[in-house]
Write an enzyme that holds these catalytic residues in place. Structure first.
Site, PDB file in Angstrom:
ATOM      1  N   GLY A   4      23.539   6.536 -10.894  1.00  0.00           N
ATOM      2  CA  GLY A   4      23.909   7.943 -10.985  1.00  0.00           C
ATOM      3  C   GLY A   4      24.639   8.491  -9.780  1.00  0.00           C
ATOM      4  O   GLY A   4      24.907   9.680  -9.709  1.00  0.00           O
ATOM      5  N   ARG A   6      23.938  -8.311 -14.383  1.00  0.00           N
ATOM      6  CA  ARG A   6      23.275  -8.401 -13.080  1.00  0.00           C
ATOM      7  C   ARG A   6      21.859  -8.901 -13.328  1.00  0.00           C
ATOM      8  O   ARG A   6      21.360  -8.834 -14.456  1.00  0.00           O
ATOM      9  CB  ARG A   6      23.240  -7.051 -12.369  1.00  0.00           C
ATOM     10  CG  ARG A   6      22.454  -6.051 -13.158  1.00  0.00           C
ATOM     11  CD  ARG A   6      22.370  -4.703 -12.477  1.00  0.00           C
ATOM     12  NE  ARG A   6      21.835  -3.773 -13.452  1.00  0.00           N
ATOM     13  CZ  ARG A   6      22.081  -2.474 -13.472  1.00  0.00           C
ATOM     14  NH1 ARG A   6      22.856  -1.938 -12.581  1.00  0.00           N
ATOM     15  NH2 ARG A   6      21.538  -1.709 -14.383  1.00  0.00           N
ATOM     16  N   HIS A  50       7.578  14.771   6.607  1.00  0.00           N
ATOM     17  CA  HIS A  50       6.357  14.623   7.394  1.00  0.00           C
ATOM     18  C   HIS A  50       5.204  14.137   6.530  1.00  0.00           C
ATOM     19  O   HIS A  50       4.502  13.179   6.853  1.00  0.00           O
ATOM     20  CB  HIS A  50       6.010  15.963   8.047  1.00  0.00           C
ATOM     21  CG  HIS A  50       4.709  15.949   8.786  1.00  0.00           C
ATOM     22  ND1 HIS A  50       3.515  16.315   8.197  1.00  0.00           N
ATOM     23  CD2 HIS A  50       4.404  15.574  10.048  1.00  0.00           C
ATOM     24  CE1 HIS A  50       2.538  16.186   9.075  1.00  0.00           C
ATOM     25  NE2 HIS A  50       3.055  15.743  10.207  1.00  0.00           N
ATOM     26  N   SER A 103      -2.643 -13.316  21.969  1.00  0.00           N
ATOM     27  CA  SER A 103      -2.432 -12.569  20.742  1.00  0.00           C
ATOM     28  C   SER A 103      -1.571 -11.360  21.095  1.00  0.00           C
ATOM     29  O   SER A 103      -1.918 -10.575  21.979  1.00  0.00           O
ATOM     30  CB  SER A 103      -3.768 -12.123  20.162  1.00  0.00           C
ATOM     31  OG  SER A 103      -3.542 -11.351  19.009  1.00  0.00           O
ATOM     32  N   CYS A 109      -1.921  -9.498  16.432  1.00  0.00           N
ATOM     33  CA  CYS A 109      -2.891  -8.636  15.767  1.00  0.00           C
ATOM     34  C   CYS A 109      -2.307  -7.231  15.778  1.00  0.00           C
ATOM     35  O   CYS A 109      -1.400  -6.929  16.527  1.00  0.00           O
ATOM     36  CB  CYS A 109      -4.244  -8.685  16.458  1.00  0.00           C
ATOM     37  SG  CYS A 109      -4.211  -8.273  18.194  1.00  0.00           S
ATOM     38  N   TYR A 165      -0.415 -17.604  13.828  1.00  0.00           N
ATOM     39  CA  TYR A 165      -1.105 -16.798  12.823  1.00  0.00           C
ATOM     40  C   TYR A 165      -0.758 -15.325  12.950  1.00  0.00           C
ATOM     41  O   TYR A 165      -0.278 -14.871  13.997  1.00  0.00           O
ATOM     42  CB  TYR A 165      -2.631 -16.991  12.912  1.00  0.00           C
ATOM     43  CG  TYR A 165      -3.265 -16.414  14.162  1.00  0.00           C
ATOM     44  CD1 TYR A 165      -3.674 -15.080  14.200  1.00  0.00           C
ATOM     45  CD2 TYR A 165      -3.463 -17.194  15.292  1.00  0.00           C
ATOM     46  CE1 TYR A 165      -4.253 -14.553  15.338  1.00  0.00           C
ATOM     47  CE2 TYR A 165      -4.043 -16.679  16.426  1.00  0.00           C
ATOM     48  CZ  TYR A 165      -4.440 -15.351  16.450  1.00  0.00           C
ATOM     49  OH  TYR A 165      -5.002 -14.825  17.581  1.00  0.00           O
TER      50      TYR A 165
END
Ligand code: ADP
Ligand code: MG
Ligand code: MG
Length: 902
Positions: free
Chosen positions: A100, A335, A451, A790, A858, A878
């Site tokens: 559109g 497509r 927001h 980490s 982490c 990891y």
């Protein structure tokens, strides 16, 4: 010289950047030998040049002439010719489909003269004049920016005058009259005549497509969908074919398989004697595709063969636009078809079952975001619902509750145990407390980067925003939607996945996919009940996730601080805990002990007593966690936040004392003593103050008590024949000396506890959290004192950017996202260019001195799809994320390992 124009025979499907999606696929179909009307594509590069220079590059005009002549020669007709005109469509097509946004102009090449030629050649006056009026209408609206209603009203007026209701009832003569009226509309609106020169029509349409890239609508759409603004659009010029030439003509759209289930079959709509937009516009009722089989078996069979060919070629579900002109089939577009999250999983596994694609490929076709969508609680599909309005789906989930208009009402509802939905015109940082306690947030204004949307997503709270139909009067306490007036007495339900808003109670159910993820295949299938589609979905998720587990290199751990969270994480497939925060273990009933600890003097018996008390409690905490995590690694971060967070707030104390003084009451001496301490410990920038390892060194004995509690707990479990794997993590390290000091202390404790209990604790490791740029940039040194690192990418993002999340996120991030400074919040997805470079450098340096050091991450980035691909690439071992995100991380780690197709 830059080449701007590509004949359909010159490109292929890999050239989406240059030719746009539509152009690249038209070229691909041409290459496959399918019947595509001849044409050419003007590249996105030409669009960028036009937008940059404000004019069409001269070489583009000459290239277009060459390309057009080639098409004319191929067709044996010339654009706008008086007796047998070639007509073309000018179609926009960017890299990403922008529905559109930019429109197509059909029938270019018609004018007052060629319309007669078309009438003669086609043998239909009506068809020719209908085509001409469509051209003026589309051209007027799209190219000349004339209000489209002017044309529509004119058609309605004429129909009324003729006493007919359908466009099809208008005669050739009526169409001729419409052309005159439309030309008048153009003249009135622009002061100029409708252009009669065919090439001028084509050039003006091309420029209009270019310009439409920068319309406000297009910009808003791109911002919402995170499509870059600098791509530009391509323009496809395509020979017109006509589906409106009689009963042996028509137009349709189809899918190579059912887009919602993936099952093979014939899916599509067909409209006899119609032109392209008629199908989409829904002006007339369409027939199922099979109707074409009855009308013209040869064409139908040819189309089926092409559908099969396209699916084999793209190896995926394709969606297709086609037109039949007097019994001849033409392909106008294809497509890889869009699909819902559930369909994506099902289609992928269907294709695997048919051995059309490999499991690796199937994995690359589903995403973590899609899996997330499938995991949120949903409104019960069978429940009766009263839909009243629709907004933008800003943050997924299903929320039901009483309407509240502000913080006070929200907090009162929460206090009374009543679920509520915060309804506001828009939100700002002042509304945060209300957002926190509400089930969901609904706003009348603002888009997906408002927001409300940004903050709700950050909190994992359901949010629907920009529901313009809502008229909210917070003062009066009313929400008006059309005729209806709702008040705080009403219950409202919002669906963060669809943007739908319902009135009244709607039942919410757990997603069966989540049931599967936490309790296994049997339970998932049971939750799906009789619904075969859902059963198939659960099986598909299971197969794809199992495959991801098999191929991924990244291990997936969870951030969990409690035994319950740890259990949930294991259910979701976590292979360890990457971050166990210990601060909550010092809150609640234990707060007074911490207060005593802080108020006491170093080396005093009071402090020693507080240490002992905390150590005993802390050991119990660790015992429970380690038991749940038996056999799996558990990284325990030593206490990190500033100590004053455990004390009463400064302003609270000051007020209490001031009030006592003013009212002549006696001031509590304990309060006064506390005030002195709180003032002494007050910090301007706590995030950058006395916290993490600094605290451990400043307050000797604090880290030691935690490390001893952990070792004692582990030793007890080893003695019971269990297999605890604790890892001690030191936060906020910046210098190697900091790490050495804590490590020496830790090693001594490990040795002492091992000797004391007579067990082997050599498996307890000590590592550092990398969350300061200095740590990353000196990682080759730190690595010599660490068993693992980490990356704490939350703090690292704060320290690399130099802003504190709490202070900035809800204040200016929405503005930053609107202005394109961030595509997405760097706390949501890692800022690859900046923070990512620091991580990569840390990895490189760490491995330069300790090649086998274990490296992880982490923080919430560990559960973010884009970030996970980055962590895979830089070679981490990891990721660790919140339990709920573990399945997403497993899937994305698998996708990262097999590589992405597109
Ligand atoms: P969209 O991006 O909205 O799909 P298209 O460029 O595909 O826009 O065109 C809109 C409609 O016009 C479609 O139904 C398409 O099939 C039809 N159309 C486009 N080009 C031609 C053509 N050359 N001949 C006949 N119909 C066309
Ligand atoms: Mg189309
Ligand atoms: Mg941190």
């Amino acid at each position: 010289m830059v080449k701007y124009v590509y004949d359909f025979s010159e490109g292929d499907k890999s050239m989406k950047d240059l030719l746009g999606g539509k152009g690249a696929n038209l070229a691909e179909m041409t290459k496959l030998g399918l019947p595509v009307p001849p044409g050419f594509t003007i590249s996105t590069e030409a669009c960028r040049a036009y937008l940059r220079e404000g004019a069409v590059p001269e070489s583009l005009e000459t290239e277009v002439t060459t390309a057009l002549r080639r098409v004319e020669d191929q067709m044996g007709r010339q654009l706008g010719d008086a007796s047998d005109p070639l007509l073309v469509s000018v179609r926009s097509g960017a890299k990403f489909s922008m529905p559109g946004m930019m429109e197509t102009v059909l029938n270019i090449g018609l004018n007052d003269v060629s319309v007669n030629g078309l009438a003669t050649v086609s043998g239909s006056e009506r068809f020719a004049w209908d085509s001409y009026r469509r051209l003026i209408q589309m051209f007027g609206k799209t190219v000349l920016d004339i209000d489209g209603d002017l044309f529509l009203n004119a058609i309605d007026d004429l129909k009324a005058a003729r006493g007919v209701t359908a466009d099809t009832e208008l005669t050739a003569e009526d169409m001729r009259e419409l052309v005159d009226i439309f030309k008048g509309i153009v003249k009135d609106a622009t002061g100029k005549d409708f252009p009669q020169d065919a090439r001028e029509q084509m050039d003006l349409a091309t420029e209009a497509v270019f310009r439409s890239w920068n319309t406000e609508r297009a910009r808003i759409y791109r911002r919402r969908e995170r499509i870059p603004h600098d791509l530009g659009t391509a323009v496809n010029v395509c020979t017109m074919v006509f589906g409106n030439m009689g009963e042996d003509s028509g137009t349709g759209v189809c899918f190579t398989r059912d887009p919602s289930t993936g099952h093979s079959g014939v899916y599509g709509d067909y409209l006899t004697n119609a032109q392209g937009e008629d199908v989409v516009a829904g002006i007339r009722n369409t027939l199922p595709l099979s109707a074409l089989g009855e009308q013209n078996k040869a064409v139908y069979d040819e189309l089926r063969a092409i559908m099969r060919k396209l699916e084999t070629h793209y190896r995926d579900l394709c969606d297709i636009e086609f037109t039949v002109e007097r019994g001849k089939l033409w392909m106008l577009q294809t497509r890889v078809g869009k699909r819902t999250a559930a369909a994506a999983f099902r289609v992928a596994i269907q294709l695997v079952d048919e051995k059309l694609i490999t499991r690796d490929e199937a994995l690359s076709r589903v995403t973590g975001d899609q899996l997330t969508q499938l995991m949120f609680p949903q409104f019960d599909a069978s429940a009766e619902k009263e839909l009243v309005a629709k907004g933008m789906a800003a943050s997924p989930g299903a929320a039901v509750g009483k309407i509240v208009f502000d913080n006070a009402q929200a907090e009162a509802a929460a206090a009374a145990g009543v679920k509520c939905v915060l309804v506001r015109r828009e939100t700002n940082p002042d509304d945060l407390p209300g957002m926190v306690v509400a089930e969901g947030v609904l706003t009348a204004r603002g888009g997906k980067t408002s927001h409300a949307a940004v903050v709700a997503r950050g909190m994992g709270k359901t949010c629907v925003c920009g529901a313009e139909a809502l008229n909210i009067d917070a003062e009066a306490g009313t929400v008006t939607i059309g005729e209806r007036v709702l008040t705080a007495a009403d219950t409202i339900a919002i669906d963060g996945q669809t943007g739908e808003i319902f009135i009244g109670e709607v039942a919410v159910t757990d997603s069966p996919v989540t049931t599967y993820l936490s309790h296994g295949l049997e339970a998932g299938l049971a939750a799906a009940g009789e619904n075969e589609g859902t059963q198939e979905l659960i099986r598909a998720v299971d197969q794809l996730l199992s495959h991801a587990d098999k191929v991924r290199r990244l291990r997936v751990r969870a951030n969990a601080d409690t035994p319950e969270d740890s259990r949930r994480a294991i259910e979701f497939g976590a292979e360890g805990i990457g971050l166990c925060r210990t601060e909550h273990m010092f809150l609640g009933a234990r707060r007074p002990i911490v207060e005593r600890l802080i108020l006491s003097e170093e080396g005093s018996p009071e402090r020693a007593a507080a240490f002992v008390e905390l150590e005993t409690l802390q050991k119990q905490d660790f015992l429970e966690m380690l038991e749940v995590m038996d056999g799996k690694a558990m990284t325990v971060r030593l206490i990190d936040p500033p100590l004053h967070e455990f004390l009463p707030s400064l302003s609270e104390l000051e007020v209490r004392i001031a009030v006592a003084r003013a009212t002549g009451k006696a001031v509590d001496p304990a309060d006064e003593e506390m005030l002195v301490t709180v003032r002494r410990m007050h910090e301007q920038n706590p995030m950058l103050g006395l916290r993490g390892v600094r605290l451990g060194i400043y307050l000797p004995g604090l880290f030691a008590l935690q490390m001893r509690a952990l070792c004692e707990a582990a030793a007890d479990l080893v003695a019971q024949g269990k297999a605890p794997h604790p890892e001690i993590m030191v936060p906020l390290v910046g210098s190697i000396r900091e790490l050495q000091l804590i490590r020496e202390e830790g090693e001594a404790i490990i040795a002492a506890v091992a000797a004391d209990k007579g067990v082997d604790l050599s498996g307890v490791t000590i590592g550092a959290m990398i969350e300061l740029p200095r740590a990353a940039m000196t990682a080759e040194d730190l690595a010599t004192e660490a068993d693992f690192f980490s990356f704490g990418t939350n703090d690292l993002t704060q320290t690399v950017w130099g802003f504190s999340r709490d202070d900035v996120e809800s204040v200016f991030f929405p503005r930053y996202i609107e202005s394109g400074i961030f595509g997405v919040s760097p706390f949501e997805s890692i800022d690859v260019h900046g923070v990512g470079t620091v991580v990569a450098e840390g990895v490189r340096r760490a491995r330069s001195t300790k090649p086998d050091i274990k490296l992880g991450v982490c923080g919430e980035h560990g559960g973010d799809p884009l970030s996970i691909h980055f962590f895979h690439e830089v070679g981490l071992d990891y990721v660790s994320c919140s339990p709920f995100r573990v399945p997403v991380a497993r899937l994305e780690a698998g996708r990262a390992a097999v590589g992405l197709s597109e």
